[in-house]
Design a protein around this motif. Structure first.
Motif, short mmCIF file in Angstrom:
data_model
loop_
_atom_site.label_atom_id
_atom_site.label_comp_id
_atom_site.label_asym_id
_atom_site.label_seq_id
_atom_site.Cartn_x
_atom_site.Cartn_y
_atom_site.Cartn_z
N TRP A 1 -3.82 5.45 2.23
CA TRP A 1 -3.86 5.81 0.81
C TRP A 1 -3.72 4.56 -0.06
CZ3 TRP A 1 0.49 6.18 -2.81
CH2 TRP A 1 0.11 6.72 -4.04
N ALA A 2 -2.78 3.67 0.29
CA ALA A 2 -2.56 2.47 -0.50
C ALA A 2 -3.79 1.55 -0.47
CB ALA A 2 -1.33 1.73 0.01
N LEU A 3 -4.43 1.46 0.69
CA LEU A 3 -5.64 0.63 0.79
C LEU A 3 -6.77 1.21 -0.06
CD1 LEU A 3 -5.63 -0.17 4.62
CD2 LEU A 3 -5.27 -1.79 2.73
N ASP A 4 -6.86 2.52 -0.12
CA ASP A 4 -7.88 3.15 -0.97
C ASP A 4 -7.62 2.84 -2.44
OD1 ASP A 4 -10.14 5.21 -1.27
OD2 ASP A 4 -8.57 6.02 -2.57
N LEU A 5 -6.34 2.83 -2.83
CA LEU A 5 -6.01 2.47 -4.22
C LEU A 5 -6.44 1.03 -4.51
CD1 LEU A 5 -2.44 4.03 -4.67
CD2 LEU A 5 -4.62 4.93 -5.49
N GLU A 6 -6.17 0.12 -3.58
CA GLU A 6 -6.56 -1.28 -3.79
C GLU A 6 -8.07 -1.41 -3.96
OE1 GLU A 6 -3.48 -4.49 -1.93
OE2 GLU A 6 -5.02 -3.72 -0.59
N PRO B 1 -0.03 -3.47 -3.72
CA PRO B 1 -0.04 -4.48 -2.65
C PRO B 1 1.28 -4.56 -1.89
CG PRO B 1 -1.11 -5.35 -4.60
CD PRO B 1 -0.48 -4.05 -5.01
N GLU B 2 2.39 -4.38 -2.59
CA GLU B 2 3.69 -4.37 -1.90
C GLU B 2 3.79 -3.19 -0.95
OE1 GLU B 2 7.10 -4.62 -4.39
OE2 GLU B 2 7.07 -6.82 -4.31
N GLN C 1 -7.92 12.93 3.29
CA GLN C 1 -9.23 13.26 2.74
C GLN C 1 -9.27 12.81 1.29
OE1 GLN C 1 -9.96 17.43 2.48
NE2 GLN C 1 -12.14 17.20 2.11
N ILE C 2 -10.28 12.06 0.94
CA ILE C 2 -10.40 11.52 -0.40
C ILE C 2 -11.76 11.89 -0.96
CG2 ILE C 2 -10.36 9.42 -1.82
CD1 ILE C 2 -8.85 8.10 0.54
N GLY C 3 -11.77 12.46 -2.17
CA GLY C 3 -13.04 12.83 -2.77
C GLY C 3 -12.91 12.89 -4.27
N VAL D 1 -6.66 -0.08 -8.32
CA VAL D 1 -5.39 0.48 -8.81
C VAL D 1 -4.27 -0.30 -8.12
CG1 VAL D 1 -3.95 2.54 -8.98
CG2 VAL D 1 -6.45 2.74 -9.10
N LEU D 2 -3.64 -1.23 -8.88
CA LEU D 2 -2.69 -2.15 -8.27
C LEU D 2 -1.25 -1.98 -8.75
CD1 LEU D 2 -4.85 -5.41 -8.38
CD2 LEU D 2 -4.62 -3.77 -6.50
#
Length: 292
Positions: free
Chosen positions: A156-161, A6-7, A196-198, A165-166
């Motif tokens: 990328w960070a938004l996809d982790l959220e 989030p940071e 690209q994310i898969g 994954v925080l």
């Protein structure tokens, strides 16, 4: 304690956060998650790229200009084909360098020494004064590259959220690390998206676009043999040698730039038609046609 991801999202969204700071935050997240694709990309952005094999957002159209002895920029007198060739520019500077350059309206980039000497001498012989060929980038173009960098990190960070994954407590749980390992992140350029994310194991197809590599190799061989035979006029030989060096560099690249190859082929065709002709033109024409 704050959560890492989030940071990172907040930093990437904040316009006042420097791109270099966003990259360093992303580097911490990437290394603790073991995402090597992102680590390599961040390293290149922070330290600069070692070759012209750069992401597509770092390929810009520069102005090909002349720099006279008084430091004035003027239109460089050359063919449209050569302007097209040298206007396609791979920006290899680090993010920090780009940030400094973007403070000015324009940034001037020199060309390789061999090209500079060739064009400077030609300008002197034709106009009676020396003029160095340079590439000119605007601050808007450099800012555009910097914004692309922040946007890639943000996506990328938004996809982790979304995947949960925080990085609570400045660290990642084994479950979070496993979630990331099951993903494939490609930070090269993919049409229509920034990253690209898969899932690992999934199949992805991509149409390969490019040119005729066989024709490129054959043309290089024809030019090399012709230049070695030493029956070409000096000026035409010089132009063909420069074009040959460009083709050889592209042929050796893992990702040849076909726009550059096409522009070089156009330049070679013009030289053959105007100054050489004969047997060499007959040999080279089929391969030039395939590349144009």
């Amino acid at each position: 304690m704050p959560a890492l991801v989030p940071e990172l999202v907040n930093a990437a969204m904040e316009s006042s956060t420097l791109p270099s700071d966003v990259l360093r935050r992303a580097l911490v997240v990437a290394q603790r998650l073991g995402v090597s694709e992102l680590t390599d990309w961040i390293s290149s952005e922070l330290k600069g790229y070692k070759s012209d094999d750069v992401p597509e957002y770092r390929r810009v159209r520069a102005r090909f200009m002349g720099l006279d002895e008084k430091g004035n920029l003027i239109q460089f007198p050359t063919s449209p084909e050569m302007i097209e060739l040298f206007s396609n520019f791979a920006v290899r500077d680090s993010v920090s360098q780009l940030m400094r350059c973007a403070q000015d309206k324009i940034t001037i980039y020199s060309v390789p020494t061999s090209i500079d000497e060739r064009f400077t001498q030609r300008a002197y012989e034709k106009y009676g004064f020396r003029m160095h060929p340079v590439r000119v980038l605007s601050d808007i173009q450099q800012q555009g590259i910097l914004e692309q960098v922040k946007t890639r990190v943000l996506e990328w960070a938004l996809d982790l959220e979304v995947k949960g994954v925080l990085g609570e407590g400045m660290t990642f749980t084994p479950q979070e690390k496993q979630t990331v390992q099951e993903q494939h992140y490609h930070f090269g350029d993919v049409s229509g998206s920034q990253i690209q994310i898969g899932s690992n194991g999934s199949q992805q197809t991509q149409t390969q676009t490019g040119g005729d590599t066989a024709a490129l190799s054959a043309l290089i061989e024809v030019l090399r043999e012709a230049i070695q035979q030493e029956h070409i006029e000096a000026e035409a030989r010089e132009e063909l040698q420069a074009d040959l060096a460009t083709l050889q560099a592209q042929a050796a690249s893992p990702k040849p730039k076909w726009a550059i190859i096409k522009a070089t082929a156009q330049s070679i065709k013009a030289v053959l038609e105007n100054a050489v002709g004969g047997v060499l033109s007959a040999k080279a024409l089929p391969y030039l046609t395939a590349l144009l």
